[in-house]
Motif scaffolding. Structure first.
Motif, PDB file in Angstrom:
ATOM      1  N   HIS A 221       0.799  -1.271   0.136  1.00  0.00           N
ATOM      2  CA  HIS A 221       0.036   0.232  -0.072  1.00  0.00           C
ATOM      3  C   HIS A 221       0.917   1.264  -0.048  1.00  0.00           C
ATOM      4  O   HIS A 221       0.598   2.362  -0.707  1.00  0.00           O
ATOM      5  N   GLN A 229       2.757   4.149 -11.761  1.00  0.00           N
ATOM      6  CA  GLN A 229       1.896   3.681 -12.835  1.00  0.00           C
ATOM      7  C   GLN A 229       2.165   2.441 -13.313  1.00  0.00           C
ATOM      8  O   GLN A 229       1.355   1.760 -14.040  1.00  0.00           O
ATOM      9  N   ASN A 254      -6.916  -4.086  -6.497  1.00  0.00           N
ATOM     10  CA  ASN A 254      -7.423  -2.800  -6.438  1.00  0.00           C
ATOM     11  C   ASN A 254      -6.609  -1.904  -7.350  1.00  0.00           C
ATOM     12  O   ASN A 254      -6.906  -0.897  -8.094  1.00  0.00           O
ATOM     13  N   ALA A 255      -5.273  -2.085  -7.306  1.00  0.00           N
ATOM     14  CA  ALA A 255      -4.321  -1.168  -8.101  1.00  0.00           C
ATOM     15  C   ALA A 255      -4.363  -1.369  -9.475  1.00  0.00           C
ATOM     16  O   ALA A 255      -4.555  -0.476 -10.275  1.00  0.00           O
ATOM     17  N   HIS A 256      -4.698  -2.585  -9.931  1.00  0.00           N
ATOM     18  CA  HIS A 256      -4.816  -3.034 -11.269  1.00  0.00           C
ATOM     19  C   HIS A 256      -6.087  -2.390 -11.743  1.00  0.00           C
ATOM     20  O   HIS A 256      -6.428  -1.786 -12.897  1.00  0.00           O
ATOM     21  N   GLN A 257      -7.326  -2.402 -10.872  1.00  0.00           N
ATOM     22  CA  GLN A 257      -8.487  -1.800 -11.365  1.00  0.00           C
ATOM     23  C   GLN A 257      -8.445  -0.168 -11.606  1.00  0.00           C
ATOM     24  O   GLN A 257      -9.159   0.440 -12.079  1.00  0.00           O
ATOM     25  N   ARG A 258      -7.326   0.490 -10.869  1.00  0.00           N
ATOM     26  CA  ARG A 258      -7.304   1.737 -10.780  1.00  0.00           C
ATOM     27  C   ARG A 258      -6.288   2.246 -12.136  1.00  0.00           C
ATOM     28  O   ARG A 258      -5.898   3.512 -12.282  1.00  0.00           O
ATOM     29  N   GLY A 259      -5.646   1.257 -12.944  1.00  0.00           N
ATOM     30  CA  GLY A 259      -5.120   1.366 -14.292  1.00  0.00           C
ATOM     31  C   GLY A 259      -3.589   1.217 -13.920  1.00  0.00           C
ATOM     32  O   GLY A 259      -2.898   1.218 -14.893  1.00  0.00           O
ATOM     33  N   VAL A 260      -2.956   0.728 -12.840  1.00  0.00           N
ATOM     34  CA  VAL A 260      -1.519   0.440 -12.978  1.00  0.00           C
ATOM     35  C   VAL A 260      -1.344  -0.784 -13.593  1.00  0.00           C
ATOM     36  O   VAL A 260      -2.023  -1.734 -13.320  1.00  0.00           O
ATOM     37  N   GLU A 313      -2.369   3.437 -23.075  1.00  0.00           N
ATOM     38  CA  GLU A 313      -3.296   2.908 -21.912  1.00  0.00           C
ATOM     39  C   GLU A 313      -2.786   1.500 -21.293  1.00  0.00           C
ATOM     40  O   GLU A 313      -2.270   0.782 -21.834  1.00  0.00           O
ATOM     41  N   GLN A 314      -3.342   1.256 -20.051  1.00  0.00           N
ATOM     42  CA  GLN A 314      -3.260   0.100 -19.706  1.00  0.00           C
ATOM     43  C   GLN A 314      -3.184  -1.124 -20.381  1.00  0.00           C
ATOM     44  O   GLN A 314      -2.402  -2.054 -20.436  1.00  0.00           O
TER      45      GLN A 314
END
Length: 331
Positions: A221, A229, A254-260, A313-314
């Protein structure tokens, strides 16, 4: 005075090869062109190509390398080829991060129609028994003889793939080797327009995290909270991690869902990531982590930088990360 066409660019970035002694120890120094020309005059029997010299200002210890330096090198190389007609480039670089720069340039210069060769030395030029002139003149000779386009490293008499090289020794002259992770995959036949060497890149917030026994979700976290990114996970074995640590897996998801962009390589020197071998690996894949195959840390980090730095983009970055672009995904 305009440089002659069909000449080479020697791009001096600093590093041990040109260092001189200071009160604090060996430090980067300017004025290497004059020293190089004087040494070449002593060895007039050597057949070397015409070259011109450019210095990264100020020259640096490669331990201080940043993404901004990679972008400056890319700009200097592209300008030398497209504006000045240079038919090859020799980058003089410190050895500590030479493999990282070779990997980054491999992806920043996709499609460049001339060869780019990196070298350096373990001892400064002029020091008794130094490997500096042997590496430098050996590299120039190779470029004179003709090399295929792409980024490579020449060190201690060996030519090494730019996106597969590691520094293995901090003292021996034979300090670099290629990663032995299987047979290189067939590279992408054509370079996608979004990743062509002419595309200007930008800095990217990237991080590398080796997994270790006792890694906690709080650690992850804190790292992700810095605005990362792209995160490169160095996993166990064939791509495993703590599958029973639900808070940690949730943090990744959660990080992946945010675009990381989340990518994984193996900590093993001769390892490769195959998520479907163990449940502990498939759990990571389910969180959105993509496989780096048998890529080295240097190659995976440089590739993430080139992809995200191009503004992809991701989903698009993930797609190209899992494709072989220049022989980096061996295995």
């Amino acid at each position: 005075m305009n440089p002659a066409r069909d000449s080479l660019l020697i791009l001096y970035t600093g590093g041990t090869i040109g260092m001189q002694m200071s009160a604090a120890g060996l430090a980067p120094a300017s004025g290497f062109e004059e020293r190089l020309r004087a040494e070449q005059a002593v060895h007039s029997e050597c057949r070397l190509p015409d070259w011109r010299f450019q210095e990264l200002s100020p020259p640096i210890d490669s331990a201080n390398i940043t993404q901004a330096h990679w972008l400056a090198m890319r700009d200097a190389i592209v300008s030398a080829v497209e504006r000045d007609g240079c038919t090859g480039v020799l980058v003089l670089h410190g050895t500590d991060t030479l493999a990282y720069t070779a990997a980054a340039l491999s992806f920043l210069l996709l499609g460049l129609p001339v060869p780019v060769l990196l070298t350096g030395s373990m001892l400064p030029a002029g020091v008794e028994g130094s490997d500096a002139w042997g590496n430098l003149f050996g590299a120039l000779t190779l470029l004179e003889q003709g090399m295929t386009p792409g980024v490579q490293v020449f060190f201690h008499g060996r030519v090494l793939h730019g996106a597969r090289v590691n520094k293995r020794n901090s003292q021996a002259f034979d300090a670099f080797a290629e990663a032995l992770r299987g047979v290189p995959a067939a590279p992408c036949i054509s370079v996608p327009a979004a990743l062509d060497y002419r595309v200007v890149r930008r800095n990217v917030n990237l991080a590398v995290l080796p997994l270790f026994p006792g890694l906690r979700a709080e650690h992850l976290h804190a790292l992700l909270g810095s605005g990362v990114q792209g995160l490169l996970l160095e996993c166990f074995g064939s791509g495993t991690g703590p599958s029973d640590n639900q808070p940690l897996l949730d943090a990744l998801r959660n990080a992946h869902q945010r675009g990381v962009v989340l990518a994984a390589i193996s900590q093993c020197t001769e390892g490769r990531v195959t998520f479907d071998t163990y449940a502990a690996g498939s759990q990571l894949a389910a969180c959105g982590v993509i496989s780096g195959g048998a890529m080295t840390r240097e190659a995976a980090l440089g590739k993430l930088f080139a992809l995200l730095g191009a503004g992809l983009e991701q989903a698009e970055a993930e797609r190209w990360f899992t494709r072989d672009l220049c022989g980096e995904r061996a295995g």
